[in-house]
Design a protein around this motif. Structure first.
Motif, PDB file in Angstrom:
ATOM      1  N   THR A   1       0.805  -1.232   0.021  1.00  0.00           N
ATOM      2  CA  THR A   1       0.152   0.009  -0.096  1.00  0.00           C
ATOM      3  C   THR A   1       0.786   1.259   0.062  1.00  0.00           C
ATOM      4  O   THR A   1       0.552   2.404  -0.408  1.00  0.00           O
ATOM      5  CB  THR A   1      -0.951  -0.133   1.290  1.00  0.00           C
ATOM      6  OG1 THR A   1      -1.752  -1.114   1.103  1.00  0.00           O
ATOM      7  CG2 THR A   1      -1.861   1.225   1.223  1.00  0.00           C
ATOM      8  N   ALA A   2       1.906   1.035   0.951  1.00  0.00           N
ATOM      9  CA  ALA A   2       2.685   2.519   0.824  1.00  0.00           C
ATOM     10  C   ALA A   2       3.339   2.535  -0.741  1.00  0.00           C
ATOM     11  O   ALA A   2       3.615   3.722  -0.817  1.00  0.00           O
ATOM     12  CB  ALA A   2       4.018   2.060   1.817  1.00  0.00           C
ATOM     13  N   VAL A   3       3.824   1.488  -1.325  1.00  0.00           N
ATOM     14  CA  VAL A   3       4.254   1.858  -2.669  1.00  0.00           C
ATOM     15  C   VAL A   3       3.315   2.631  -3.399  1.00  0.00           C
ATOM     16  O   VAL A   3       3.660   3.468  -4.195  1.00  0.00           O
ATOM     17  CB  VAL A   3       4.791   0.414  -3.200  1.00  0.00           C
ATOM     18  CG1 VAL A   3       4.972   0.575  -4.874  1.00  0.00           C
ATOM     19  CG2 VAL A   3       6.106   0.109  -2.601  1.00  0.00           C
ATOM     20  N   THR A   4       2.116   1.839  -3.492  1.00  0.00           N
ATOM     21  CA  THR A   4       0.983   2.674  -4.159  1.00  0.00           C
ATOM     22  C   THR A   4       0.539   3.944  -3.839  1.00  0.00           C
ATOM     23  O   THR A   4       0.447   4.928  -4.797  1.00  0.00           O
ATOM     24  CB  THR A   4      -0.265   1.590  -4.116  1.00  0.00           C
ATOM     25  OG1 THR A   4       0.046   0.463  -4.361  1.00  0.00           O
ATOM     26  CG2 THR A   4      -1.298   2.172  -5.049  1.00  0.00           C
ATOM     27  N   LEU A   5       0.660   4.227  -2.656  1.00  0.00           N
ATOM     28  CA  LEU A   5       0.400   5.751  -2.161  1.00  0.00           C
ATOM     29  C   LEU A   5       1.343   6.881  -2.808  1.00  0.00           C
ATOM     30  O   LEU A   5       1.123   7.785  -3.176  1.00  0.00           O
ATOM     31  CB  LEU A   5       0.522   5.711  -0.719  1.00  0.00           C
ATOM     32  CG  LEU A   5      -0.976   5.282   0.125  1.00  0.00           C
ATOM     33  CD1 LEU A   5      -0.659   5.329   1.478  1.00  0.00           C
ATOM     34  CD2 LEU A   5      -2.236   6.132  -0.424  1.00  0.00           C
ATOM     35  N   ALA A   6       2.632   6.171  -2.763  1.00  0.00           N
ATOM     36  CA  ALA A   6       3.594   7.134  -3.271  1.00  0.00           C
ATOM     37  C   ALA A   6       3.791   7.373  -4.663  1.00  0.00           C
ATOM     38  O   ALA A   6       3.973   8.502  -5.154  1.00  0.00           O
ATOM     39  CB  ALA A   6       5.122   6.236  -2.909  1.00  0.00           C
ATOM     40  N   ALA A   7       3.197   6.345  -5.430  1.00  0.00           N
ATOM     41  CA  ALA A   7       3.060   6.492  -6.765  1.00  0.00           C
ATOM     42  C   ALA A   7       1.924   7.466  -7.106  1.00  0.00           C
ATOM     43  O   ALA A   7       2.019   8.165  -8.158  1.00  0.00           O
ATOM     44  CB  ALA A   7       2.897   5.042  -7.507  1.00  0.00           C
ATOM     45  N   LEU A   8       0.684   7.213  -6.409  1.00  0.00           N
ATOM     46  CA  LEU A   8      -0.310   8.172  -6.656  1.00  0.00           C
ATOM     47  C   LEU A   8       0.125   9.648  -6.176  1.00  0.00           C
ATOM     48  O   LEU A   8      -0.220  10.484  -6.947  1.00  0.00           O
ATOM     49  CB  LEU A   8      -1.412   7.748  -5.738  1.00  0.00           C
ATOM     50  CG  LEU A   8      -1.995   6.467  -6.174  1.00  0.00           C
ATOM     51  CD1 LEU A   8      -3.090   5.883  -4.950  1.00  0.00           C
ATOM     52  CD2 LEU A   8      -3.088   6.820  -7.232  1.00  0.00           C
ATOM     53  N   ARG A   9       0.943   9.815  -5.222  1.00  0.00           N
ATOM     54  CA  ARG A   9       1.307  11.023  -4.876  1.00  0.00           C
ATOM     55  C   ARG A   9       2.000  11.838  -6.060  1.00  0.00           C
ATOM     56  O   ARG A   9       1.805  13.027  -6.222  1.00  0.00           O
ATOM     57  CB  ARG A   9       2.032  10.993  -3.592  1.00  0.00           C
ATOM     58  CG  ARG A   9       2.554  12.466  -2.982  1.00  0.00           C
ATOM     59  CD  ARG A   9       3.250  12.180  -1.736  1.00  0.00           C
ATOM     60  NE  ARG A   9       3.357  13.299  -1.189  1.00  0.00           N
ATOM     61  CZ  ARG A   9       3.935  13.717  -0.028  1.00  0.00           C
ATOM     62  NH1 ARG A   9       4.542  12.680   0.761  1.00  0.00           N
ATOM     63  NH2 ARG A   9       4.490  14.862   0.606  1.00  0.00           N
ATOM     64  N   ARG A  10       2.872  10.840  -6.671  1.00  0.00           N
ATOM     65  CA  ARG A  10       3.738  11.528  -7.906  1.00  0.00           C
ATOM     66  C   ARG A  10       2.980  11.882  -9.067  1.00  0.00           C
ATOM     67  O   ARG A  10       2.938  12.811  -9.933  1.00  0.00           O
ATOM     68  CB  ARG A  10       4.538  10.465  -8.515  1.00  0.00           C
ATOM     69  CG  ARG A  10       5.728  10.408  -7.522  1.00  0.00           C
ATOM     70  CD  ARG A  10       6.984   9.440  -7.823  1.00  0.00           C
ATOM     71  NE  ARG A  10       6.539   8.171  -8.223  1.00  0.00           N
ATOM     72  CZ  ARG A  10       6.769   6.917  -7.608  1.00  0.00           C
ATOM     73  NH1 ARG A  10       7.304   7.370  -6.273  1.00  0.00           N
ATOM     74  NH2 ARG A  10       6.297   5.837  -7.759  1.00  0.00           N
ATOM     75  N   ARG A  11       1.535  11.234  -9.135  1.00  0.00           N
ATOM     76  CA  ARG A  11       0.578  11.394 -10.220  1.00  0.00           C
ATOM     77  C   ARG A  11      -0.379  12.585  -9.614  1.00  0.00           C
ATOM     78  O   ARG A  11      -1.425  12.921 -10.317  1.00  0.00           O
ATOM     79  CB  ARG A  11      -0.349  10.323 -10.482  1.00  0.00           C
ATOM     80  CG  ARG A  11       0.686   9.372 -11.358  1.00  0.00           C
ATOM     81  CD  ARG A  11       0.802   9.517 -12.804  1.00  0.00           C
ATOM     82  NE  ARG A  11      -0.663   9.888 -13.512  1.00  0.00           N
ATOM     83  CZ  ARG A  11      -1.047   8.634 -14.023  1.00  0.00           C
ATOM     84  NH1 ARG A  11      -0.528   7.490 -13.719  1.00  0.00           N
ATOM     85  NH2 ARG A  11      -2.232   8.897 -14.611  1.00  0.00           N
ATOM     86  N   ALA A  12      -0.453  13.314  -8.428  1.00  0.00           N
ATOM     87  CA  ALA A  12      -0.930  14.126  -7.972  1.00  0.00           C
ATOM     88  C   ALA A  12      -2.577  13.525  -7.480  1.00  0.00           C
ATOM     89  O   ALA A  12      -3.386  14.417  -7.582  1.00  0.00           O
ATOM     90  CB  ALA A  12      -1.103  15.510  -8.625  1.00  0.00           C
ATOM     91  N   VAL A  13      -2.523  12.352  -6.945  1.00  0.00           N
ATOM     92  CA  VAL A  13      -3.757  11.848  -6.669  1.00  0.00           C
ATOM     93  C   VAL A  13      -3.358  11.695  -5.312  1.00  0.00           C
ATOM     94  O   VAL A  13      -2.643  10.879  -4.669  1.00  0.00           O
ATOM     95  CB  VAL A  13      -4.210  10.429  -7.502  1.00  0.00           C
ATOM     96  CG1 VAL A  13      -5.397   9.905  -6.822  1.00  0.00           C
ATOM     97  CG2 VAL A  13      -4.313  10.615  -8.825  1.00  0.00           C
ATOM     98  N   PHE A  14      -4.570  12.360  -4.540  1.00  0.00           N
ATOM     99  CA  PHE A  14      -4.366  12.554  -3.121  1.00  0.00           C
ATOM    100  C   PHE A  14      -5.487  11.761  -2.356  1.00  0.00           C
ATOM    101  O   PHE A  14      -6.702  12.269  -2.542  1.00  0.00           O
ATOM    102  CB  PHE A  14      -4.262  14.100  -2.384  1.00  0.00           C
ATOM    103  CG  PHE A  14      -2.836  14.507  -3.198  1.00  0.00           C
ATOM    104  CD1 PHE A  14      -1.540  14.240  -2.609  1.00  0.00           C
ATOM    105  CD2 PHE A  14      -3.109  15.438  -4.033  1.00  0.00           C
ATOM    106  CE1 PHE A  14      -0.407  14.738  -3.366  1.00  0.00           C
ATOM    107  CE2 PHE A  14      -1.953  16.107  -4.483  1.00  0.00           C
ATOM    108  CZ  PHE A  14      -0.647  15.783  -4.297  1.00  0.00           C
ATOM    109  N   LEU A  15      -5.342  10.732  -1.732  1.00  0.00           N
ATOM    110  CA  LEU A  15      -6.355   9.884  -0.960  1.00  0.00           C
ATOM    111  C   LEU A  15      -6.920  10.475   0.405  1.00  0.00           C
ATOM    112  O   LEU A  15      -5.913  11.300   0.982  1.00  0.00           O
ATOM    113  CB  LEU A  15      -6.139   8.477  -1.129  1.00  0.00           C
ATOM    114  CG  LEU A  15      -5.532   7.999  -2.306  1.00  0.00           C
ATOM    115  CD1 LEU A  15      -5.389   6.461  -2.213  1.00  0.00           C
ATOM    116  CD2 LEU A  15      -6.733   8.026  -3.624  1.00  0.00           C
ATOM    117  N   ASP A  16      -7.808   9.977   0.852  1.00  0.00           N
ATOM    118  CA  ASP A  16      -8.397  10.299   2.329  1.00  0.00           C
ATOM    119  C   ASP A  16      -8.363   9.452   3.215  1.00  0.00           C
ATOM    120  O   ASP A  16      -8.466   9.614   4.297  1.00  0.00           O
ATOM    121  CB  ASP A  16      -9.565  11.285   2.138  1.00  0.00           C
ATOM    122  CG  ASP A  16     -10.550  10.694   1.670  1.00  0.00           C
ATOM    123  OD1 ASP A  16     -10.648   9.355   1.804  1.00  0.00           O
ATOM    124  OD2 ASP A  16     -11.481  11.271   1.030  1.00  0.00           O
TER     125      ASP A  16
END
Length: 409
Positions: free
Chosen positions: A194-209
């Motif tokens: 999950t941490a790997v996925t969150l980091a990749a999303l952050r690079r795409r400017a997709v911020f989850l809650d």
């Protein structure tokens, strides 16, 4: 069911006919423990484990929502008093019709794991929030659940980016480490993924809650298919979950809310079946040895669907001091699968059992109602009831009454 749950034992002793009995106070106790171990984590009860109105209402009164798999479960949860904002559609498999009905009922949170499903949600549940389920391998669990659901981290990035482009809100990630998960390492592995996925999303400017920690928390009262007691390391599991949540918040770079979807953890050990003996037999086998079989009035198709992987504890209240003999335990139907696993899994039972003697099947509160057939082989589904008992004495002190029979949901 623990040895100190006198309320549930009293209800079983009072029952004169076969039935499932749930102890609402014991279920509430487990909910309180969960809140203490995972403070601030919202609970969404996996209602498939026990779709009983009284159980849903008991948990909702304490602040628990539900993880629902379709419109019928959603409607039942609403009837039981669960606020619609506490209900999410946790099934990644959804038809267009079911999506539209769930949206009409007011549900706004949907699990997904594919681009095709995202497109369907956008078409039939416009403006919804979506959380993407990551695949896990299920290692360490009795039921891994690893193939049918979930996607890779790379796919999750694509799915949530597509959700944003389709006008949906990409709100979270989820995972499920497998049902009756027996290791803390399974959660550690899921948190790393999950941490790997969150980091990749952050690079795409997709911020989850939020992150949904899924199900998998184990029950304590089972033995495995060979009769070995299952002893999950609960303290270690909870510690790993707390550490994992802190790490994900750090990786995300902003506040994250967390959800958890317990099912059997809440209800398994606080439900039991009052059954009876059909027959204890002895038969010579093809190899010349003699084997004993204990046939019960309940089995795989009317309450004990998981008996191929589990041995439920059995109590014979009228034979406490009787001599014992090893037997295969089986259900009443004319089906070869309706039995405990037979390889190295004999159960020691009283040698003087007679047809009609009561049997208590403990720790059977999870999936006992869910997996009931509509009368396989003509054997009716069991009725069920509940008590407001004293649980384990940690949170409630009310005494049980005679269990009330309920013939359906």
């Amino acid at each position: 069911m623990t040895d100190d749950n006198t309320s549930l034992r009293a209800a079983l002793a009072a029952a004169t006919e076969d039935q499932i009995v749930f102890d609402l106070a014991g279920i509430a106790d487990n909910y309180t423990i969960l809140q203490r171990e995972l403070p601030g984590v919202a609970v969404r009860f996996a209602m498939k484990a026990c779709p009983v109105d009284a159980v849903l209402a008991c948990l909702a009164e304490r602040g628990a929502g539900v993880d629902a798999a379709g419109p019928r479960e959603i409607a039942q949860a609403l009837r039981s008093g669960v606020p619609v904002e506490w209900i999410h559609y946790g099934n990644t498999v959804k038809s267009d019709r079911d999506l539209a009905e769930a949206h009409r009922l007011g549900v706004r949170d949907y699990a997904t794991d594919s681009l095709e499903d995202v497109a369907a949600i956008a078409a039939h549940a416009a403006g919804a929030r979506v959380f993407c389920r990551l695949a896990t391998d299920g290692d360490g669990a009795l039921w891994g659940l690893g193939n049918k659901f979930g996607c890779s981290p790379a796919d999750a990035v694509r799915v949530l980016a597509a959700a944003r482009e389709a006008g949906l809100t990409p709100s979270g990630l989820s995972f499920h480490v497998g049902s009756q998960q027996m290791t803390a390492d399974a959660w550690r592995w899921a948190f790393d993924r999950t941490a790997v996925t969150l980091a990749a999303l952050r690079r795409r400017a997709v911020f989850l809650d939020h992150v949904n920690l899924g199900g998998g928390l184990p029950a304590l009262g089972y033995a495995d298919r060979y009769g070995r007691p299952l002893d999950p390391p609960m303290d270690k599991i909870f510690a790993v979950i707390r550490e994992g949540m802190a790490h994900l918040t750090e990786v995300c770079g902003h506040h994250l809310d967390f959800l958890v979807e317990p099912g059997r953890y809440l209800v398994a050990d606080h439900g039991a079946i009052r059954a009876h003996v059909t027959r204890l037999t002895g038969r010579e086998q093809p190899d010349g040895t003699r084997a004993h079989w204990l046939y019960l009035s309940v089995g795989k198709f009317n309450g004990l669907y998981e008996m191929d992987q589990l041995q439920y504890p059995l109590v014979f209240p009228a034979h406490a001091g009787s001599a014992r003999l090893p037997a295969v335990v089986a259900g009443p139907t004319c089906d070869g699968d309706d039995a405990f696993a037979q390889e190295r899994s004999l159960v020691r039972v009283p040698a003087d059992l007679a047809s009609g003697d009561p049997v208590w099947v403990l720790s059977s509160g999870a999936y006992a109602v869910s997996y009931l057939t509509q009368g396989f082989n003509g054997f009716r589904p069991l009725p069920y009831t509940w008590i407001h008992g004293a649980g384990t004495g940690r949170d409630r002190a009310r005494q049980p009454g005679r269990p009330r029979e309920v013939r359906g949901r």
